[in-house]
Motif scaffolding. Structure first.
Motif, PDB file in Angstrom:
ATOM      1  N   THR A  89     -65.922  49.505 -29.859  1.00  0.00           N
ATOM      2  CA  THR A  89     -65.681  49.901 -28.667  1.00  0.00           C
ATOM      3  C   THR A  89     -65.875  51.449 -28.461  1.00  0.00           C
ATOM      4  N   TYR A 105     -66.878  48.097 -24.868  1.00  0.00           N
ATOM      5  CA  TYR A 105     -66.130  48.617 -23.603  1.00  0.00           C
ATOM      6  C   TYR A 105     -66.678  50.158 -23.429  1.00  0.00           C
ATOM      7  N   VAL A 145     -65.893  51.997 -20.169  1.00  0.00           N
ATOM      8  CA  VAL A 145     -65.020  51.927 -18.923  1.00  0.00           C
ATOM      9  C   VAL A 145     -64.067  53.107 -18.388  1.00  0.00           C
ATOM     10  N   CYS A 172     -66.613  55.640 -19.217  1.00  0.00           N
ATOM     11  CA  CYS A 172     -67.863  55.719 -18.636  1.00  0.00           C
ATOM     12  C   CYS A 172     -67.935  57.078 -17.870  1.00  0.00           C
ATOM     13  N   TRP A 183     -70.295  46.642 -22.252  1.00  0.00           N
ATOM     14  CA  TRP A 183     -69.758  46.553 -20.700  1.00  0.00           C
ATOM     15  C   TRP A 183     -69.644  48.012 -20.250  1.00  0.00           C
ATOM     16  N   GLY A 221     -68.226  50.107 -16.597  1.00  0.00           N
ATOM     17  CA  GLY A 221     -67.529  49.809 -15.471  1.00  0.00           C
ATOM     18  C   GLY A 221     -66.724  51.323 -15.063  1.00  0.00           C
ATOM     19  N   GLU A 254     -65.923  46.134 -10.871  1.00  0.00           N
ATOM     20  CA  GLU A 254     -66.417  45.159 -11.640  1.00  0.00           C
ATOM     21  C   GLU A 254     -67.297  45.945 -12.836  1.00  0.00           C
ATOM     22  N   LEU A 255     -67.096  45.172 -13.903  1.00  0.00           N
ATOM     23  CA  LEU A 255     -67.941  45.511 -15.044  1.00  0.00           C
ATOM     24  C   LEU A 255     -69.552  44.755 -15.038  1.00  0.00           C
ATOM     25  N   ILE A 256     -70.436  45.743 -15.459  1.00  0.00           N
ATOM     26  CA  ILE A 256     -71.807  45.241 -15.679  1.00  0.00           C
ATOM     27  C   ILE A 256     -72.228  45.445 -17.201  1.00  0.00           C
ATOM     28  N   ASP A 257     -73.022  44.352 -17.294  1.00  0.00           N
ATOM     29  CA  ASP A 257     -73.471  44.268 -18.718  1.00  0.00           C
ATOM     30  C   ASP A 257     -74.668  45.382 -19.160  1.00  0.00           C
TER      31      ASP A 257
END
Length: 263
Positions: free
Chosen positions: A59, A101, A103, A107, A123, A125, A160-163
Motif C-alpha cells: 500500500t 491504496y 487515497v 494522493c 486505487w 482517490g 470515489e476511487l479510480i483504478d
C-alpha cells in the motif's frame, strides 16, 4: 515498529518509505511533521539526485491517520499542506511508486511528486467529501493542473476511487506496471534521471511550476520567464554541462554531468 518515515540513499537515489502498515501507511501527525525537515536534509545532500516516495508493503498511503489528529489544537489540514508543499518544492526530480491504496493525504503527496508510477490494482482517490472537510486551495489547484478541471471535480465531488488505468488516462499516473514490475521500473527510471543534467532538470522543474516568485508579479510573467531562462542557460554553460552534453553527443558516448545545483 512505530509509525514513521524510513529513508535510504544509494547511487544518487534517496527512497522515503511511509511505514505504518497496520493502517495502510496512513500518515500520523508525527509523520506529517517529520517529512519537511527530512526533505530539507535530502535536498541539501549533493549525493542525492532523485527522490522516490513509496509506502511499506503493498500500500502507498491510505491518507491521514485520523486517530492521531484528534488532539486539541491539532490541524490535520495544515500539517498535510506543509508536507505537500515541501515535497512539491523539492529541487530534484521526485517519483511516487504507488501500490495498493493512494487515497486522501496519500494522493495529495503523490500529486506533489513530479511523476507517479503505479502498479496494476492500485486505487487513487481524494476523500474530503466523505468527512465534510474543505480540501486546501493549493492542493485543489495542483490536482486540477495535473488531471484537468473535470476529473478534479469528479474526484473531489464524489470521493470515489479510480483504478490505475483510469488514473493513467487522466494524468494522475504516468505509467502503470504489472505486478512485480513496479520496483524494477522505478529503479531503472531513477537511474536514468541520475545520469542526466541536474541543471536541466532544475530549470525544467521551475519552468513547469510556473514561477510563483514575487518577481514574477513585479516584472510580469513573460519578462520573469525570459529572465529565468537566461539565468539557467548561463548556469548550464558555466557548469560545463552544455559542453559535456555536446561533446558526448559528438563522441557517441554517455555524458558525465557534474552534480550540485544551487538555485
Amino acid at each position: 515498529m512505530e509509525p514513521q518515515l524510513l529513508h535510504t540513499a544509494a547511487d544518487g537515489i534517496a527512497t522515503v518509505v511511509m511505514h505504518h502498515p497496520e493502517k495502510r501507511n496512513a500518515m500520523t501527525a508525527r509523520m506529517w511533521r517529520e517529512l519537511p525537515p527530512l526533505l530539507g536534509r535530502l535536498a541539501e545532500d549533493p549525493a542525492v539526485r532523485v527522490l522516490v516516495l513509496t509506502g511499506e508493503g503493498d500500500t502507498f498511503c491510505a491518507g491521514a491517520d485520523i486517530s492521531s489528529l484528534r488532539e486539541p489544537g491539532e490541524d490535520a489540514r495544515a500539517l498535510a499542506v506543509v508536507a505537500e508543499e515541501a515535497l512539491a518544492a523539492f529541487p530534484k526530480p521526485t517519483l511516487a511508486a504507488v501500490r495498493g491504496y493512494c487515497v486522501g493525504g496519500g494522493c495529495q503527496l503523490a500529486a506533489a511528486c513530479d511523476l507517479r508510477f503505479a502498479e496494476e490494482g492500485a486505487w487513487f482517490g481524494i476523500t474530503p467529501a466523505r468527512l465534510g472537510i474543505v480540501y486546501p486551495a493549493s492542493s485543489t489547484r495542483r490536482l486540477a493542473s495535473l488531471v484537468g478541471p473535470a476529473t478534479a471535480k469528479y474526484l473531489l465531488f464524489s470521493a470515489e476511487l479510480i483504478d490505475a488505468e483510469r488514473a493513467l488516462r487522466t494524468g494522475l499516473a504516468d505509467e502503470v506496471l504489472s505486478a512485480g514490475e513496479l520496483g524494477k521500473r522505478v529503479a531503472e527510471f531513477a537511474r536514468v534521471l541520475v545520469s542526466r543534467s541536474q541543471l536541466t532538470q532544475a530549470a525544467a522543474k521551475e519552468f513547469v511550476s510556473g514561477g510563483t516568485d514575487r518577481d514574477a508579479y513585479e516584472i510580469g510573467r513573460e519578462a520573469y520567464g525570459m529572465e529565468r531562462e537566461a539565468y539557467w542557460t548561463e548556469r548550464a554553460r558555466g557548469s560545463g554541462d552544455t559542453a559535456e552534453g555536446v561533446a558526448a553527443f559528438l563522441e557517441r558516448r554517455e555524458p558525465r554531468f557534474g552534480g550540485g545545483v544551487d538555485s
